[in-house]
Every structure is written in structure tokens, then in C-alpha cells.
Design an enzyme around this catalytic site. Structure first.
Site, PDB file in Angstrom:
ATOM      1  N   GLY A  48      41.689  35.776  33.033  1.00 17.12           N
ATOM      2  CA  GLY A  48      40.466  36.563  33.111  1.00 17.12           C
ATOM      3  C   GLY A  48      40.600  37.812  32.268  1.00 17.12           C
ATOM      4  N   GLN A  53      39.006  46.358  29.464  1.00 13.91           N
ATOM      5  CA  GLN A  53      40.355  46.034  28.982  1.00 13.91           C
ATOM      6  C   GLN A  53      40.413  45.923  27.466  1.00 13.91           C
ATOM      7  OE1 GLN A  53      40.755  42.586  31.938  1.00 13.91           O
ATOM      8  NE2 GLN A  53      42.818  43.406  31.875  1.00 13.91           N
ATOM      9  N   CYS A  90      48.435  42.075  35.439  1.00 14.80           N
ATOM     10  CA  CYS A  90      47.244  42.583  34.754  1.00 14.80           C
ATOM     11  C   CYS A  90      47.573  42.841  33.295  1.00 14.80           C
ATOM     12  CB  CYS A  90      46.762  43.867  35.428  1.00 14.80           C
ATOM     13  SG  CYS A  90      45.294  44.537  34.638  1.00 14.80           S
ATOM     14  N   LEU A  91      46.729  42.366  32.411  1.00 18.70           N
ATOM     15  CA  LEU A  91      46.939  42.567  30.969  1.00 18.70           C
ATOM     16  C   LEU A  91      46.898  44.040  30.596  1.00 18.70           C
ATOM     17  CD1 LEU A  91      44.676  39.601  29.881  1.00 18.70           C
ATOM     18  CD2 LEU A  91      47.143  39.745  29.521  1.00 18.70           C
ATOM     19  N   HIS A 132      39.477  40.502  40.862  1.00 17.38           N
ATOM     20  CA  HIS A 132      40.280  41.343  39.966  1.00 17.38           C
ATOM     21  C   HIS A 132      39.414  41.859  38.807  1.00 17.38           C
ATOM     22  CE1 HIS A 132      44.305  42.080  37.835  1.00 17.38           C
ATOM     23  NE2 HIS A 132      43.426  42.251  36.869  1.00 17.38           N
ATOM     24  N   GLU A 133      38.607  40.979  38.222  1.00 18.78           N
ATOM     25  CA  GLU A 133      37.794  41.394  37.058  1.00 18.78           C
ATOM     26  C   GLU A 133      36.669  42.340  37.469  1.00 18.78           C
ATOM     27  OE1 GLU A 133      39.232  40.941  34.418  1.00 18.78           O
ATOM     28  OE2 GLU A 133      40.553  39.323  35.080  1.00 18.78           O
ATOM     29  N   HIS A 136      37.959  45.713  37.713  1.00 20.44           N
ATOM     30  CA  HIS A 136      38.059  46.387  36.410  1.00 20.44           C
ATOM     31  C   HIS A 136      36.741  47.078  36.042  1.00 20.44           C
ATOM     32  CE1 HIS A 136      41.970  45.637  34.694  1.00 20.44           C
ATOM     33  NE2 HIS A 136      41.913  44.345  34.904  1.00 20.44           N
TER      34      HIS A 136
HETATM   35 ZN    ZN Z   1      43.554  43.184  35.011  1.00 18.30          ZN
END
Ligand code: ZN
Length: 180
Positions: A48, A53, A90-91, A132-133, A136
Site C-alpha cells: 500500500g 508518502q 512502513c515505507l 494503515h493508509e 497516513h
Molecule cells: Zn506507511
């Protein structure tokens, strides 16, 4: 239209902590951004990705938890049910894994990339990724969900990230945690 090049925003960038703007009308530019976001998500083997991000302060997410690609505009979680805990990566916080307790089932309402209303029922990993998204989009990161133990475990890594930002190479996935 000019070519859009997206990169992951380093940890510590303010946009990761801001609440995004809702999109009033879905345009070609949004569709182009969603496609690029999906491409980047696959490149970094994520499940995702949310617009903050990649430095974009708008309510856009892409998700593919192995059950097909979703490109969503203005996603809102309208129903939450049950609970589950999963190790998440998490990226935007590379190298850090946090066990996060979330709802097991969710219903997401959003617009698709053509502005059509969609309603998605999800459970398991897919439900976790949506939560999670959407986090963000509200400026929330997994470290905000850390238990005391995880906070201590990750403290050194997070301090390193704060010092140099996360423009270092993405770490090899050290655990089974999914990156999103
Ligand atoms: Zn993340």
C-alpha cells in the site's frame, strides 16, 4: 501533461504529519499520480502507499495486498469490526517494525479513479492495509501505535532516521512485516 516522477518522502518530512486535503474533482492529473503511485508501490514491493508518502498532500491511496489493485480517492473507513494484531512495516519509517492492533474487518467508502463511488469490504491483511493508509492521510504513522516494548526496540533506529532522514537505501525486509 508533463511526466510525473514520484519518490518516497524521507522520514521527518512535514507532509507525513499533516492531514491531507480532500479532492473535489478527480482529474487526469490525479489518475496519473495514482498510476505512478501504484508503479512505485510495486517497485518497492509494498502492499500500500498513500500520497503523503510521495510528498503529495491529497487524499489518494493505492493498495494491493494480493487481492487486486485499488486506486482510491478520499477513502473513509465507515465501519470497523473485531480486532487483530499484525507486524507492520512502513515505507516512510524504513527498518522499523511495529505490531499494531487494528480492526479485523472494515468497510471503506471512496471514489475510484474516475470519480465513481465505491464501497469495499475488507478483512485480514487487506483491512490492516486500508487502516494503515488512511492513517497516513491523517498524519498518523505506525510509531504512534507502538507499544512500550516496540518503542524501546525501535528507539535507536528512529533516532537514526531523525538524524539523517530516510533517504538511505530501503532496508531489506528483515522480517515478515508488510511494507505499506
Ligand atoms: Zn506507511
Amino acid at each position: 501533461m508533463k511526466e510525473i516522477k514520484l519518490n518516497l518522502t524521507p522520514f521527518g518530512t512535514p507532509v507525513l504529519r499533516e492531514k491531507v486535503c480532500l479532492i473535489k474533482e478527480v482529474t487526469d492529473e490525479h489518475r496519473a499520480i495514482l498510476s505512478k503511485m501504484a508503479q512505485l508501490m510495486y517497485e518497492v514491493r509494498g502492499v500500500g502507499l498513500a500520497a503523503p508518502q510521495v510528498g503529495i498532500n491529497e487524499a489518494l491511496i493505492v493498495v494491493d495486498a494480493g487481492m487486486g489493485l485499488y486506486k482510491l480517492v478520499n477513502p473513509v473507513i465507515v465501519k470497523l469490526e473485531g480486532s487483530q494484531s499484525m507486524e507492520e512495516g512502513c515505507l516512510s519509517v524504513p527498518g522499523v517494525g511495529v505490531k499494531v492492533k487494528r480492526s479485523k474487518k472494515v468497510v471503506v467508502e471512496a471514489l475510484d479513479e474516475f470519480g465513481k463511488e465505491v464501497r469495499i469490504e475488507a478483512e485480514g491483511l487487506l483491512a490492516t492495509v486500508f487502516q494503515h493508509e488512511v492513517d497516513h492521510l491523517n498524519g498518523t504513522l505506525i510509531i504512534d501505535h507502538s507499544s512500550v516494548i516496540d518503542s524501546l526496540k525501535n528507539r535507536k533506529k528512529i533516532n537514526e532516521l531523525k538524524k539523517k532522514g530516510s533517504d538511505e537505501k530501503l532496508p531489506k525486509s528483515k522480517s515478515r512485516s508488510s511494507k505499506m
